[in-house]
Design a protein around this motif. Structure first.
Motif, short mmCIF file in Angstrom:
data_model
loop_
_atom_site.label_atom_id
_atom_site.label_comp_id
_atom_site.label_asym_id
_atom_site.label_seq_id
_atom_site.Cartn_x
_atom_site.Cartn_y
_atom_site.Cartn_z
N TRP A 279 -36.53 -30.45 22.75
CA TRP A 279 -35.60 -29.33 22.60
C TRP A 279 -36.32 -28.02 22.88
N THR A 280 -35.59 -27.09 23.48
CA THR A 280 -36.07 -25.72 23.63
C THR A 280 -35.04 -24.79 23.02
N LEU A 281 -35.43 -24.02 22.03
CA LEU A 281 -34.57 -23.00 21.44
C LEU A 281 -35.06 -21.66 21.94
N ARG A 282 -34.27 -21.04 22.80
CA ARG A 282 -34.70 -19.86 23.53
C ARG A 282 -33.86 -18.64 23.12
N GLN A 283 -34.52 -17.51 22.89
CA GLN A 283 -33.84 -16.27 22.53
C GLN A 283 -34.43 -15.12 23.31
N THR A 284 -33.60 -14.40 24.04
CA THR A 284 -34.02 -13.15 24.64
C THR A 284 -33.95 -12.04 23.59
N TRP A 285 -34.45 -10.87 23.93
CA TRP A 285 -34.39 -9.74 23.00
C TRP A 285 -32.94 -9.40 22.67
N PHE A 286 -32.06 -9.43 23.67
CA PHE A 286 -30.65 -9.13 23.44
C PHE A 286 -29.99 -10.21 22.59
N GLN A 287 -30.38 -11.48 22.79
CA GLN A 287 -29.83 -12.54 21.96
C GLN A 287 -30.28 -12.41 20.51
N ARG A 288 -31.52 -11.98 20.28
CA ARG A 288 -31.97 -11.78 18.90
C ARG A 288 -31.16 -10.68 18.22
#
Length: 344
Positions: A279-288
């Motif tokens: 699994w990869t849980l990915r967050q951009t700055w805008f998503q955070r």
């Protein structure tokens, strides 16, 4: 009916695409550009083989300049090409997908197609991990879809893994259900913030383009048409963004998981949970800032990973933990470590 291991099964035809359904082919989009591809190919051939064909490159350039200097003829030629798009698109689609046949043969799924050149691809059923159902915007309006198998160890899966050409969606679901498995319904919706993100991405870039064009148009007035065009595209971005949000979804049921996304090209993937290798849980700055993340199921088949886009933070972690609970236990709060969990 049960069969013994190693028993040879007779060949069975799962589906043959009726020839009248070849008319759906141009709805996929790429075949509509066939007339323009012919023109570009002819021009490239003239430049590349001009000397062998005794065609001077300057003659081709001169012909193009002459046509550009006669806008009525140029406009007429463009109209002819546009009108020829569905006709030539359907013809080329028929050439490549003539008598598209899907068979089950000795533990394989065999897809055959083609008029001038017959192409046959065999997919070992024990390596099939799921399928992908794809619907373009025009295809969705017409109620048709395409399907690909998700197979381990298959290169060029975008071409070799195709199970069905463009056919009515209901028929596609029936065939895929028999060949691979049923599609999962009841997809879980994503949080409202995902809708705002879809709208922002569909509208804001065109507003920026309109503003830049308006500034430039003060010095060069012809650019006002670009301002108008950008504003029209911004308005069209509203229904596009809403549709992209409605397409988002994910679920897990009966040992399989599914994710869906896209509007102009909506794709729903259904894969077996045993195919998930990470699994990869990915967050951009805008998503955070928005409190969402993208959960990517790593799969040793197909494109290698399939994403649930802009799910809530707790929702995304719960989705991964639901599919592979032992893997996520060491990383979730108040969860005991288990011996069968993979090492970190």
């Amino acid at each position: 009916m049960r069969h013994r291991t190693g028993e040879t099964l007779p060949e069975r035809v799962l589906f043959v695409v009726p020839r009248r359904w070849l008319a759906y082919g141009p709805l996929s989009g790429s075949y509509l550009l066939t007339p323009f591809a012919f023109v570009a190919g002819a021009a490239g051939l003239a430049f590349q083989w001009g000397s062998e064909l005794r065609i001077d490159g300057r003659i081709v350039v001169g012909a193009g300049e002459w046509l550009w200097g006669h806008p009525l003829l140029l406009g007429g030629a463009l109209v002819v090409l546009v009108l020829a798009m569905p006709v030539l698109g359907a013809a080329m689609y028929a050439v490549f997908n003539w008598d598209f046949t899907l068979r089950a043969r000795d533990g394989y799924l065999v897809a055959e197609r083609g008029l001038l050149t017959r192409r046959s691809v065999s997919l070992e059923r024990r390596r099939v991990r799921g399928f992908e159902l794809v619907e373009g915007l025009a295809e969705r309006w017409a109620g048709v879809a395409r399907a690909w198998a998700i197979v381990t160890g298959l290169g060029d899966s975008g071409t070799r893994g195709q199970l069905l050409s463009v056919i009515p969606r209901r028929a596609a679901l029936d065939v895929v259900r028999e060949a691979v498995g049923p599609i999962l319904t009841g997809l879980r919706p994503h949080p409202p913030v995902a809708r705002r993100r879809r709208l922002f991405r569909a509208v804001f870039p065109w507003l920026v383009a309109a503003a830049c064009a308006a500034v430039a148009a003060r010095s060069w007035p012809p650019l006002w048409w670009a301002v108008a065009a950008a504003l029209v595209l911004a308005v069209l971005g509203v229904p596009l963004g809403l549709d992209r949000y409605r397409s988002l979804g994910h679920t897990h049921e009966g040992g399989r998981l599914s994710v869906r996304s896209g509007s102009l090209r909506r794709s729903q993937v259904v894969i077996e949970e045993r195919a998930v290798v990470g699994w990869t849980l990915r967050q951009t700055w805008f998503q955070r800032r928005a409190g969402v993340l993208t959960v990517v199921a790593g799969v040793g088949a197909g494109s290698g990973g399939y994403a649930a886009i802009d799910v809530g933070e707790a929702q995304g972690v719960a989705f991964a933990a639901e599919v592979t609970p032992a893997w996520l236990a060491p990383f979730t709060e108040d969860a005991p470590f288990t011996e069968d969990a993979p090492p970190s």
